[in-house]
Motif scaffolding. Structure first.
Motif, PDB file in Angstrom:
ATOM      1  N   ALA A 115       4.209  10.583  -6.689  1.00  0.00           N
ATOM      2  CA  ALA A 115       4.669  10.394  -8.635  1.00  0.00           C
ATOM      3  C   ALA A 115       4.345  10.773  -9.687  1.00  0.00           C
ATOM      4  CB  ALA A 115       5.432   9.452  -8.554  1.00  0.00           C
ATOM      5  N   LEU A 116       2.917   9.741  -9.863  1.00  0.00           N
ATOM      6  CA  LEU A 116       2.001  10.091 -11.355  1.00  0.00           C
ATOM      7  C   LEU A 116       1.549  11.296 -11.158  1.00  0.00           C
ATOM      8  CD1 LEU A 116       0.891   6.756 -11.949  1.00  0.00           C
ATOM      9  CD2 LEU A 116       3.312   7.673 -13.658  1.00  0.00           C
ATOM     10  N   ALA A 117       0.559  11.721 -10.004  1.00  0.00           N
ATOM     11  CA  ALA A 117      -0.004  13.107  -9.893  1.00  0.00           C
ATOM     12  C   ALA A 117       1.332  14.431 -10.203  1.00  0.00           C
ATOM     13  CB  ALA A 117      -0.047  13.072  -8.629  1.00  0.00           C
ATOM     14  N   LEU A 118       2.302  14.214  -9.470  1.00  0.00           N
ATOM     15  CA  LEU A 118       3.323  15.079  -9.694  1.00  0.00           C
ATOM     16  C   LEU A 118       3.856  15.224 -10.864  1.00  0.00           C
ATOM     17  CD1 LEU A 118       4.813  17.337  -7.871  1.00  0.00           C
ATOM     18  CD2 LEU A 118       6.628  15.390  -7.762  1.00  0.00           C
ATOM     19  N   ARG A 153       0.775  -1.248   0.136  1.00  0.00           N
ATOM     20  CA  ARG A 153      -0.173   0.093   0.008  1.00  0.00           C
ATOM     21  C   ARG A 153       0.366   1.453  -0.298  1.00  0.00           C
ATOM     22  NH1 ARG A 153      -5.665  -0.453   3.386  1.00  0.00           N
ATOM     23  NH2 ARG A 153      -6.357  -2.764   2.856  1.00  0.00           N
ATOM     24  N   ARG A 154       2.075   1.029   0.503  1.00  0.00           N
ATOM     25  CA  ARG A 154       2.999   2.403   0.990  1.00  0.00           C
ATOM     26  C   ARG A 154       2.983   2.716  -0.697  1.00  0.00           C
ATOM     27  NH1 ARG A 154       7.398   2.311   5.387  1.00  0.00           N
ATOM     28  NH2 ARG A 154       5.819   3.438   6.796  1.00  0.00           N
ATOM     29  N   ARG A 155       3.990   1.350  -1.385  1.00  0.00           N
ATOM     30  CA  ARG A 155       4.106   1.953  -2.512  1.00  0.00           C
ATOM     31  C   ARG A 155       3.111   1.845  -3.532  1.00  0.00           C
ATOM     32  NH1 ARG A 155       8.528   1.941  -5.686  1.00  0.00           N
ATOM     33  NH2 ARG A 155       8.241   0.386  -7.617  1.00  0.00           N
ATOM     34  N   SER A 156       2.135   1.380  -3.542  1.00  0.00           N
ATOM     35  CA  SER A 156       1.122   2.408  -4.588  1.00  0.00           C
ATOM     36  C   SER A 156       0.586   3.565  -4.236  1.00  0.00           C
ATOM     37  CB  SER A 156      -0.344   1.343  -4.200  1.00  0.00           C
ATOM     38  OG  SER A 156      -0.028   0.155  -4.080  1.00  0.00           O
ATOM     39  N   ARG A 157       0.936   4.413  -3.118  1.00  0.00           N
ATOM     40  CA  ARG A 157       0.642   5.500  -2.264  1.00  0.00           C
ATOM     41  C   ARG A 157       2.026   6.259  -3.284  1.00  0.00           C
ATOM     42  NH1 ARG A 157      -1.286   3.644   2.599  1.00  0.00           N
ATOM     43  NH2 ARG A 157       1.182   4.211   3.451  1.00  0.00           N
ATOM     44  N   SER A 158       2.951   6.108  -3.366  1.00  0.00           N
ATOM     45  CA  SER A 158       3.829   6.548  -4.024  1.00  0.00           C
ATOM     46  C   SER A 158       4.487   6.757  -5.056  1.00  0.00           C
ATOM     47  CB  SER A 158       5.541   5.755  -3.390  1.00  0.00           C
ATOM     48  OG  SER A 158       5.316   5.921  -1.596  1.00  0.00           O
ATOM     49  N   VAL A 159       4.052   5.739  -5.457  1.00  0.00           N
ATOM     50  CA  VAL A 159       3.856   5.862  -7.588  1.00  0.00           C
ATOM     51  C   VAL A 159       2.435   6.565  -8.233  1.00  0.00           C
ATOM     52  CG1 VAL A 159       3.453   4.508  -8.985  1.00  0.00           C
ATOM     53  CG2 VAL A 159       4.771   3.465  -7.159  1.00  0.00           C
ATOM     54  N   ALA A 160       1.075   6.758  -7.130  1.00  0.00           N
ATOM     55  CA  ALA A 160      -0.154   7.411  -7.166  1.00  0.00           C
ATOM     56  C   ALA A 160       0.649   8.714  -6.990  1.00  0.00           C
ATOM     57  CB  ALA A 160      -0.873   6.947  -6.637  1.00  0.00           C
ATOM     58  N   LEU A 217       0.466  17.098 -12.896  1.00  0.00           N
ATOM     59  CA  LEU A 217       0.818  18.462 -12.807  1.00  0.00           C
ATOM     60  C   LEU A 217       1.923  19.365 -13.163  1.00  0.00           C
ATOM     61  CD1 LEU A 217      -0.735  20.566 -11.234  1.00  0.00           C
ATOM     62  CD2 LEU A 217       1.129  20.113  -9.043  1.00  0.00           C
ATOM     63  N   VAL A 218       3.020  18.505 -14.155  1.00  0.00           N
ATOM     64  CA  VAL A 218       4.691  19.690 -14.271  1.00  0.00           C
ATOM     65  C   VAL A 218       4.328  19.805 -15.761  1.00  0.00           C
ATOM     66  CG1 VAL A 218       7.032  18.971 -14.630  1.00  0.00           C
ATOM     67  CG2 VAL A 218       6.225  18.485 -12.163  1.00  0.00           C
ATOM     68  N   ALA A 219       3.810  18.498 -16.045  1.00  0.00           N
ATOM     69  CA  ALA A 219       3.338  18.687 -17.734  1.00  0.00           C
ATOM     70  C   ALA A 219       2.219  19.832 -17.800  1.00  0.00           C
ATOM     71  CB  ALA A 219       3.199  17.248 -17.943  1.00  0.00           C
ATOM     72  N   LEU A 220       1.292  19.611 -17.223  1.00  0.00           N
ATOM     73  CA  LEU A 220       0.206  21.002 -16.565  1.00  0.00           C
ATOM     74  C   LEU A 220       1.246  21.735 -17.221  1.00  0.00           C
ATOM     75  CD1 LEU A 220      -2.789  21.096 -17.545  1.00  0.00           C
ATOM     76  CD2 LEU A 220      -2.883  21.097 -15.353  1.00  0.00           C
ATOM     77  N   PHE A 221       1.946  22.179 -16.351  1.00  0.00           N
ATOM     78  CA  PHE A 221       2.016  23.293 -15.844  1.00  0.00           C
ATOM     79  C   PHE A 221       3.289  24.166 -17.355  1.00  0.00           C
ATOM     80  CE2 PHE A 221       2.835  24.037 -11.204  1.00  0.00           C
ATOM     81  CZ  PHE A 221       1.270  23.979 -11.447  1.00  0.00           C
ATOM     82  N   TYR A 222       3.780  23.112 -18.337  1.00  0.00           N
ATOM     83  CA  TYR A 222       4.303  23.669 -18.830  1.00  0.00           C
ATOM     84  C   TYR A 222       3.674  23.378 -20.108  1.00  0.00           C
ATOM     85  CZ  TYR A 222       8.095  22.345 -22.881  1.00  0.00           C
ATOM     86  OH  TYR A 222       9.226  21.994 -24.180  1.00  0.00           O
TER      87      TYR A 222
END
Length: 53
Positions: free
Chosen positions: A26-29, A17-24, A32-37
């Motif tokens: 990271a993907l959200a971040l 579960r911790r790994r899944s949250r970390s991956v989620a 967000l970076v791609a959206l700002f770009y």
């Protein structure tokens, strides 16, 4: 100190579960970076890519 006294031991389910949250996160971040770009490029216009270096 024994192994039991050294801290919290996570179960395999908790580790997954911790790994899944970390991956989620990271993907959200990354999204967000791609959206700002993309928004920055759209606001500046396509001519910003044709400027001389």
């Amino acid at each position: 100190m024994t192994n039991e006294e050294q801290g919290i031991r996570l179960t395999e389910e908790q580790k997954k579960r911790r790994r899944s949250r970390s991956v989620a996160i990271a993907l959200a971040l990354a999204a967000l970076v791609a959206l700002f770009y993309i928004v920055t490029i759209v606001k500046l216009g396509p001519g910003v890519l044709d400027r001389p270096l």
